[in-house]
Design an enzyme around this catalytic site. Structure first.
Site, PDB file in Angstrom:
ATOM      1  CD  GLU A   5      44.350  65.554  19.780  1.00  0.00           C
ATOM      2  OE1 GLU A   5      43.227  65.596  19.250  1.00  0.00           O
ATOM      3  OE2 GLU A   5      44.527  65.449  20.994  1.00  0.00           O
ATOM      4  NE  ARG A  59      40.985  64.492  19.090  1.00  0.00           N
ATOM      5  CZ  ARG A  59      41.088  63.208  18.825  1.00  0.00           C
ATOM      6  NH1 ARG A  59      40.002  62.459  18.771  1.00  0.00           N
ATOM      7  NH2 ARG A  59      42.256  62.674  18.607  1.00  0.00           N
ATOM      8  CB  ALA A  98      36.079  47.063  20.827  1.00  0.00           C
ATOM      9  CG  HIS A 138      37.343  62.200  14.874  1.00  0.00           C
ATOM     10  ND1 HIS A 138      37.991  61.551  13.847  1.00  0.00           N
ATOM     11  CD2 HIS A 138      38.016  61.870  16.003  1.00  0.00           C
ATOM     12  CE1 HIS A 138      39.017  60.873  14.342  1.00  0.00           C
ATOM     13  NE2 HIS A 138      39.046  61.033  15.658  1.00  0.00           N
ATOM     14  CB  SER A 168      39.080  56.190  20.938  1.00  0.00           C
ATOM     15  OG  SER A 168      38.249  55.234  20.347  1.00  0.00           O
ATOM     16  CG  HIS A 174      40.107  65.301  14.838  1.00  0.00           C
ATOM     17  ND1 HIS A 174      41.092  66.153  14.394  1.00  0.00           N
ATOM     18  CD2 HIS A 174      40.732  64.342  15.564  1.00  0.00           C
ATOM     19  CE1 HIS A 174      42.269  65.711  14.826  1.00  0.00           C
ATOM     20  NE2 HIS A 174      42.083  64.619  15.540  1.00  0.00           N
ATOM     21  CD  GLN A 196      36.486  63.882  19.853  1.00  0.00           C
ATOM     22  OE1 GLN A 196      37.080  62.921  19.385  1.00  0.00           O
ATOM     23  NE2 GLN A 196      36.693  64.303  21.080  1.00  0.00           N
ATOM     24  CG  PHE A 250      47.239  62.633  21.284  1.00  0.00           C
ATOM     25  CD1 PHE A 250      48.331  62.599  20.456  1.00  0.00           C
ATOM     26  CD2 PHE A 250      46.081  61.975  20.876  1.00  0.00           C
ATOM     27  CE1 PHE A 250      48.290  61.923  19.231  1.00  0.00           C
ATOM     28  CE2 PHE A 250      46.027  61.298  19.661  1.00  0.00           C
ATOM     29  CZ  PHE A 250      47.137  61.275  18.840  1.00  0.00           C
ATOM     30  CG  LEU A 260      42.066  62.648  11.618  1.00  0.00           C
ATOM     31  CD1 LEU A 260      41.125  63.617  12.284  1.00  0.00           C
ATOM     32  CD2 LEU A 260      42.355  61.481  12.536  1.00  0.00           C
ATOM     33  CG  HIS A 295      37.225  53.627  11.095  1.00  0.00           C
ATOM     34  ND1 HIS A 295      37.795  54.102   9.943  1.00  0.00           N
ATOM     35  CD2 HIS A 295      37.160  54.665  11.937  1.00  0.00           C
ATOM     36  CE1 HIS A 295      38.024  55.393  10.089  1.00  0.00           C
ATOM     37  NE2 HIS A 295      37.657  55.752  11.295  1.00  0.00           N
ATOM     38  NE  ARG A 342      37.664  59.467  20.829  1.00  0.00           N
ATOM     39  CZ  ARG A 342      38.767  59.449  20.087  1.00  0.00           C
ATOM     40  NH1 ARG A 342      39.913  59.090  20.602  1.00  0.00           N
ATOM     41  NH2 ARG A 342      38.737  59.800  18.812  1.00  0.00           N
TER      42      ARG A 342
HETATM   43  C1  LIG Z   1      40.652  58.740  11.047  1.00  0.00           C
HETATM   44  C2  LIG Z   1      40.584  58.345  12.472  1.00  0.00           C
HETATM   45  C3  LIG Z   1      41.733  58.363  13.261  1.00  0.00           C
HETATM   46  C4  LIG Z   1      41.684  58.001  14.605  1.00  0.00           C
HETATM   47  N1  LIG Z   1      42.821  58.086  15.349  1.00  0.00           N
HETATM   48  C5  LIG Z   1      42.777  57.720  16.662  1.00  0.00           C
HETATM   49  C6  LIG Z   1      43.949  57.782  17.462  1.00  0.00           C
HETATM   50  O1  LIG Z   1      45.024  58.151  17.002  1.00  0.00           O
HETATM   51  N2  LIG Z   1      43.856  57.422  18.750  1.00  0.00           N
HETATM   52  C7  LIG Z   1      42.683  56.994  19.306  1.00  0.00           C
HETATM   53  O2  LIG Z   1      42.665  56.652  20.476  1.00  0.00           O
HETATM   54  N3  LIG Z   1      41.555  56.926  18.555  1.00  0.00           N
HETATM   55  C8  LIG Z   1      41.578  57.280  17.258  1.00  0.00           C
HETATM   56  N4  LIG Z   1      40.433  57.223  16.508  1.00  0.00           N
HETATM   57  C9  LIG Z   1      39.239  56.598  17.071  1.00  0.00           C
HETATM   58  C10 LIG Z   1      39.400  55.085  17.074  1.00  0.00           C
HETATM   59  O3  LIG Z   1      40.156  54.683  15.974  1.00  0.00           O
HETATM   60  C11 LIG Z   1      38.066  54.365  17.016  1.00  0.00           C
HETATM   61  O4  LIG Z   1      37.193  54.913  17.928  1.00  0.00           O
HETATM   62  C12 LIG Z   1      38.242  52.892  17.337  1.00  0.00           C
HETATM   63  O5  LIG Z   1      39.219  52.319  16.515  1.00  0.00           O
HETATM   64  C13 LIG Z   1      36.944  52.134  17.226  1.00  0.00           C
HETATM   65  O6  LIG Z   1      37.204  50.749  17.383  1.00  0.00           O
HETATM   66  P1  LIG Z   1      36.037  49.709  17.483  1.00  0.00           P
HETATM   67  O7  LIG Z   1      36.666  48.387  17.658  1.00  0.00           O
HETATM   68  O8  LIG Z   1      35.069  50.165  18.502  1.00  0.00           O
HETATM   69  O9  LIG Z   1      35.282  49.795  16.089  1.00  0.00           O
HETATM   70  P2  LIG Z   1      35.811  49.677  14.579  1.00  0.00           P
HETATM   71  O10 LIG Z   1      37.256  49.546  14.473  1.00  0.00           O
HETATM   72  O11 LIG Z   1      35.150  50.775  13.837  1.00  0.00           O
HETATM   73  O12 LIG Z   1      35.226  48.296  14.123  1.00  0.00           O
HETATM   74  C14 LIG Z   1      33.867  48.080  13.916  1.00  0.00           C
HETATM   75  C15 LIG Z   1      33.683  46.676  13.387  1.00  0.00           C
HETATM   76  O13 LIG Z   1      32.298  46.358  13.362  1.00  0.00           O
HETATM   77  C16 LIG Z   1      31.948  45.782  12.131  1.00  0.00           C
HETATM   78  N5  LIG Z   1      30.517  46.076  11.959  1.00  0.00           N
HETATM   79  C17 LIG Z   1      29.901  47.285  12.001  1.00  0.00           C
HETATM   80  N6  LIG Z   1      28.563  47.137  11.877  1.00  0.00           N
HETATM   81  C18 LIG Z   1      28.333  45.808  11.780  1.00  0.00           C
HETATM   82  C19 LIG Z   1      27.153  45.013  11.637  1.00  0.00           C
HETATM   83  N7  LIG Z   1      25.941  45.568  11.619  1.00  0.00           N
HETATM   84  N8  LIG Z   1      27.296  43.666  11.531  1.00  0.00           N
HETATM   85  C20 LIG Z   1      28.528  43.089  11.571  1.00  0.00           C
HETATM   86  N9  LIG Z   1      29.668  43.805  11.720  1.00  0.00           N
HETATM   87  C21 LIG Z   1      29.571  45.138  11.823  1.00  0.00           C
HETATM   88  C22 LIG Z   1      32.897  46.377  11.143  1.00  0.00           C
HETATM   89  O14 LIG Z   1      33.048  45.545  10.045  1.00  0.00           O
HETATM   90  C23 LIG Z   1      34.174  46.456  11.972  1.00  0.00           C
HETATM   91  O15 LIG Z   1      34.847  45.224  11.937  1.00  0.00           O
HETATM   92  C24 LIG Z   1      40.463  57.604  15.168  1.00  0.00           C
HETATM   93  C25 LIG Z   1      39.321  57.585  14.395  1.00  0.00           C
HETATM   94  C26 LIG Z   1      39.364  57.996  13.076  1.00  0.00           C
HETATM   95  C27 LIG Z   1      38.084  58.118  12.330  1.00  0.00           C
END
Ligand SMILES: Cc1cc2nc3c(=O)[nH]c(=O)nc-3n(C[C@H](O)[C@H](O)[C@H](O)COP(=O)(O)OP(=O)(O)OC[C@H]3O[C@@H](n4cnc5c(N)ncnc54)[C@H](O)[C@@H]3O)c2cc1C
Ligand code: FES
Lengths: 604, 243
Positions: free
Chosen positions: A270, A301, A19, A369, A410, A257, A255, A141, A267, A46, A405
């Site tokens: 799915e 889920r 994001a 999850h 996501s 999982h 949520q 899914f 994990l 992540h 969700r």
């Molecule tokens: C094991 C697993 C498998 C998944 N599989 C799927 C899937 O197959 N399909 C799907 O749609 N979704 C899936 N999801 C969900 C999805 O991966 C996540 O919801 C999504 O990737 C989140 O992206 P994001 O960019 O919002 O945050 P993230 O990728 O979590 O990134 C957060 C960022 O913020 C930074 N950060 C955090 N706090 C701070 C701070 N205070 N100061 C500075 N930096 C900070 C971190 O360093 C990181 O760079 C899965 C989740 C998990 C746990």
């Protein structure tokens, strides 16, 4: 503070997951200066861990022919149990195909359609048409009417993050990794950046920006067992809440999982069930068809997780030293399929369970999850009540997911929101010059410096950060889980409030100098407890069952009173959030039956 | 086995307290069933020494954060189970990379630099059409790109590489694998000569002295030796080998 330490930029993006990086790209492409902060190098965010896939209604595969944004919309709204914002969902489903294709243009090696006939695990024969050869492949899914989840073998999140970061590198966007935002700089009306601590040396630095974006992902680690990475501690949501002005939306929507492995809580995707895997009980009976004759293992889920716990409560769980679990059976999918499209699952089983899932059953149970809740924004990603503050991705409550969700929505959300919010951020930056007062910035830094100095001086306090943290994790796990009751939630509320009080009184055991992990944990804990309290208060107040929020004492969805979104504000110095509510926007699809997850499920 | 008393000897150094010199510090820990180094190190931090620095993120062997020298061999700590190790375990930070403190090293900056030097993004003159279909690709091609793209930038291959340990500018197996990834990808329109400009130097393929420790050690089991051969073959085909 030295003014020479201040970092000034047009757009400050907090978070380098999918994001955050997508927002950054949008703004950088328009020529704005962008700085990204991240706890870790972007490619370790992540998002990288997502294995399964990303939903977009391309309709490329036999089981997805005829798919379109309308069907994706309906699935998403039903999945959310009518809790989502339908205007946002509409925008999302229309843009998801564009997002998938743009990621392909940027280098994602999506798996592709290979034409020909094949037989699915349940015996159904399908034919992939020649005319679709080489287009992006899609898998099934949960909770979807069509096969819609685009995937890259077993590592969708990884390849998405790498492609996204390659564009960030190409555009020369500055990334300050090992840097944690610990408070927002604002005057109650306008946000003008953040104070951050360097995780390399423990020093503070103000970042000043025209627009600030929170893209910090989920808070899974406040729960004692979570599939989330260890850095998912919700600090981004916590600093927004700390402003007092910005509310968090629907924090009670957590949520679980269905398939976290036992005991490591890692994990397995799915995709295992989407590709035809079964859930079995201690008698090796496939029980999901008993509860969900139509959707079976691939209901949403919240529903599958609930039936699993229900089935274990009825005594059909497999006993283990780590408590009861169930089995995931993918053996019949065959070695070739497992070792390509589910290879990650195979490796995880090998590394963390010491088993070969081509021939062995996988021990699983529902595990925390995903956070549907987060920083409440309007449909453009602008946070409520604070100009210049935006949020996107899992950290935001945009609100695409309502109370539950859908899998695969996501990853798609992070990128689509990145596009939409990025555009708005760009427009905002164009129209608003940098605006801050020296005294405001100096004061914001002073407050944080005082917190650091106080902890490092070790002159007062007695509480141990790790002990309090463990107590918080366990309380949430035991009392704020899949099945909730007013009584257990009430107990959790008392415990967490007490822990919150004690967290004001931490004392470090180590010096706190340099990149000291105990110091950083101590800085985070009070904010994590505030999030926990928002979850519990919200859950206690919501006297109905909807999506992932299931109250055994109020087992029905109550559209009359609860077609609402919870907004939690944290007034300065308070010990509890102030809850307000807003109506959920229904524009197209009025509340109805989800087609799965018939309620009530009696608790035992 | 399960109730062994383990001794972990860990490299300690906090650059912010330079008056305390680098040292090895020993800790004792009771082994539990299925214990990984992720569990062991966190337990040490929470119960014995809260100042201990190390990096974990995914703890599932997919993010590449936790590589360290485990009894002298680079590997991911999160997927290393204590049951596979002797009673005495030595942990050192990865060499080559800049030390942050104790077991924590700065792989992120190093790998961003690698991406910049290899220009690791798709180079194309085409523009993205939001309304059109995606460009087609056959699935085997997609899978072979994916195979190279699986690198998690953990740094094990670099730490294990004799050349990289001697020369700061040598980019090692991760670098060649990255070149291979873009050579395979039909979407990347760079002429071969342009790619080989970076590779055909002592920092690139010529620096490699063929010990192939990288190939044995890659936690993702990427066939690095095969990727190196592929890049060399492509260079020969382009008539650029040894130029
Ligand atoms: C094991 C697993 C498998 C998944 N599989 C799927 C899937 O197959 N399909 C799907 O749609 N979704 C899936 N999801 C969900 C999805 O991966 C996540 O919801 C999504 O990737 C989140 O992206 P994001 O960019 O919002 O945050 P993230 O990728 O979590 O990134 C957060 C960022 O913020 C930074 N950060 C955090 N706090 C701070 C701070 N205070 N100061 C500075 N930096 C900070 C971190 O360093 C990181 O760079 C899965 C989740 C998990 C746990
Ligand atoms: S913590 Fe992610 S690879 Fe070990």
């Amino acid at each position: 503070m030295k003014w020479s330490d201040a970092h000034i930029t047009d757009v400050l993006v907090i978070g380098a997951g999918l994001a955050g990086e997508r927002v950054a790209i949008e703004a950088a492409q328009e020529g704005h200066q962008v700085t990204i902060l991240s706890l870790v190098p972007p490619r370790r965010s992540h998002s990288t861990a997502a294995q399964g896939g990303m939903q977009a209604s391309l309709g490329n595969v036999a089981m997805g022919y005829g798919d379109n944004p309308d069907i994706h919309f309906e699935d998403t709204v039903k999945g959310s149990d009518w809790g989502c914002d339908q205007e946002v969902a509409r925008m999302f489903v229309e843009l998801a195909p564009v997002a998938v294709r743009q990621m392909s243009y940027w280098g994602v090696p999506w798996s592709r359609v290979a034409p020909g006939k094949r037989t699915l695990p349940d015996g159904v024969e399908v034919e992939e048409l020649q005319e679709k050869a080489g287009l992006i492949a899609q898998r099934q899914f949960g909770g979807t009417a069509k096969w819609r989840t685009c995937f890259a073998a077993d590592g969708t999140g990884h390849v998405l993050q790498y492609a996204m970061d390659s564009v960030v590198v190409k555009l020369g966007v500055a990334v300050h990794d090992r840097t944690e935002a610990i408070s927002l700089i604002h005057d109650g009306e306008r946000c003008c950046g953040a104070v951050a601590v360097s995780l390399r040396d423990g020093t503070l630095r103000p970042y000043l920006a025209k627009a600030t974006v929170i893209a910090t992902g989920g808070y899974g680690r406040i729960y004692g067992a979570s599939t989330n990475a260890v850095i998912n501690e919700g600090t981004g949501m916590a600093i927004a809440l700390d402003t007092g002005a910005v509310p968090l939306g629907n924090m009670e929507a957590v949520q679980f999982h269905p398939t976290g492995i036992v005991p490591a809580n890692i994990l397995v995707t799915e995709g295992c069930r989407g590709d035809g895997g079964y859930l079995l009980d201690k008698n090796l009976h496939r029980f999901m068809p008993d509860y969900e004759p139509v959707k079976k293992e691939v209901a949403s889920r919240d529903v599958v997780s609930r039936w699993m716990v229900h089935h274990m409560r009825r005594g059909f769980g497999v006993d283990s030293p780590y408590g009861p679990h169930l089995w995931l059976d993918i053996r019949h999918l065959g070695e070739e399929h497992i070792c390509t499209n589910l290879r990650e699952v195979h490796t995880i089983c090998e590394n963390f369970l010491g088993i070969d899932c081509v021939s062995a059953l996988i021990p699983v149970r529902p595990t925390q999850h995903y956070s549907m809740g987060g920083v409440r924004t309007n449909k453009h990603g602008h946070a409520y009540h604070l100009a210049g503050l935006f949020a996107a991705g899992e950290a935001a409550c945009w609100d695409l997911h309502g109370l539950n969700r859908l899998g695969g929505n996501s990853l798609a959300e992070t990128i689509v929101a990145g596009m939409v919010v990025g555009e708005r951020v760009t427009a905002f930056v164009r129209e608003h010059p940098l605006h801050f007062s020296f005294s405001l910035v100096a004061e914001a830094v002073r407050v944080q410096q005082a917190r650091l100095d106080d902890l490092r001086s070790r002159s007062r306090g007695s509480e141990d950060v790790y002990q309090l943290r463990k107590a918080m994790e366990e309380t949430l796990l035991e009392k704020v889980g899949i099945f909730r009751t007013g009584e257990a939630l009430g107990e959790a509320l008392l415990t967490l409030t007490e822990l919150y009080r004690r967290s004001q009184n931490l004392r470090l055991r180590s010096s706190g100098l340099g990149p000291n992990p105990e110091l950083f944990a101590a800085l985070r804990l009070p904010g994590m407890l505030r999030l926990a309290l928002c979850i519990v208060h919200g859950a206690l107040a919501r006297t109905e069952s909807r999506g992932s929020h299931y109250r055994e004492d109020f087992p029905h969805r109550d559209d009359e009173n609860w077609l609402k979104r919870t907004l939690a504000y944290w007034p300065e110095g308070a010990e509890a959030p102030r809850l307000e509510y807003e109506d959920v926007k229904i524009t197209e699809l009025p509340p109805g039956d989800r087609g799965y997850g018939g309620m009530p499920i009696s608790g035992d | 086995m399960a109730d062994r008393l383990l001794t972990l000897e860990i490299f300690r150094y906090n650059p912010l307290t330079p008056n305390i010199p680098p040292r090895m510090q020993a800790y004792q820990l009771r082994e539990t069933p299925g214990m990984s180094l992720f569990i062991a190190l966190n337990q040490l931090r929470e119960e014995q020494d809260p100042s201990l620095m190390f990096d974990f993120v995914c703890r599932a062997a997919v993010c590449g954060s936790c590589a360290m020298l485990i009894n002298g061999r680079p590997n991911l700590a999160c997927k290393t189970l204590t049951q596979d190790l002797p009673d005495k375990i030595t942990l050192m930070p990865l060499p080559v990379f800049r030390l942050v403190g104790d077991l924590s090293v700065d792989t992120g900056v190093w790998f961003r630099d690698l991406s910049l030097r290899t220009e690791s993004w798709i180079h194309t003159d085409k523009t993205f059409e939001a309304q059109g279909l995606e460009e087609r690709m056959d699935n085997p091609t997609a899978l072979s790109i994916y195979e190279a793209e699986r690198c998690i930038e953990c740094g094990c291959c670099i730490a294990a590489c004799a050349t990289a340990n001697m020369r700061a500018d040598f980019m090692g197996a991760a670098f060649l694998n990255r070149i291979a990834r873009f050579l395979i990808d039909p979407r990347d329109e760079r002429p071969a000569a342009q790619v080989f400009e970076v590779v055909g130097t002592d920092e690139g393929v010529f620096g490699c002295i063929g010990l192939m420790a990288c190939d044995d050690l890659c936690p993702m089991e990427i066939p690095l030796q095969g990727q190196l051969a592929f890049v060399r073959r492509k260079m020969a085909l382009a008539g650029l080998w040894g130029k």
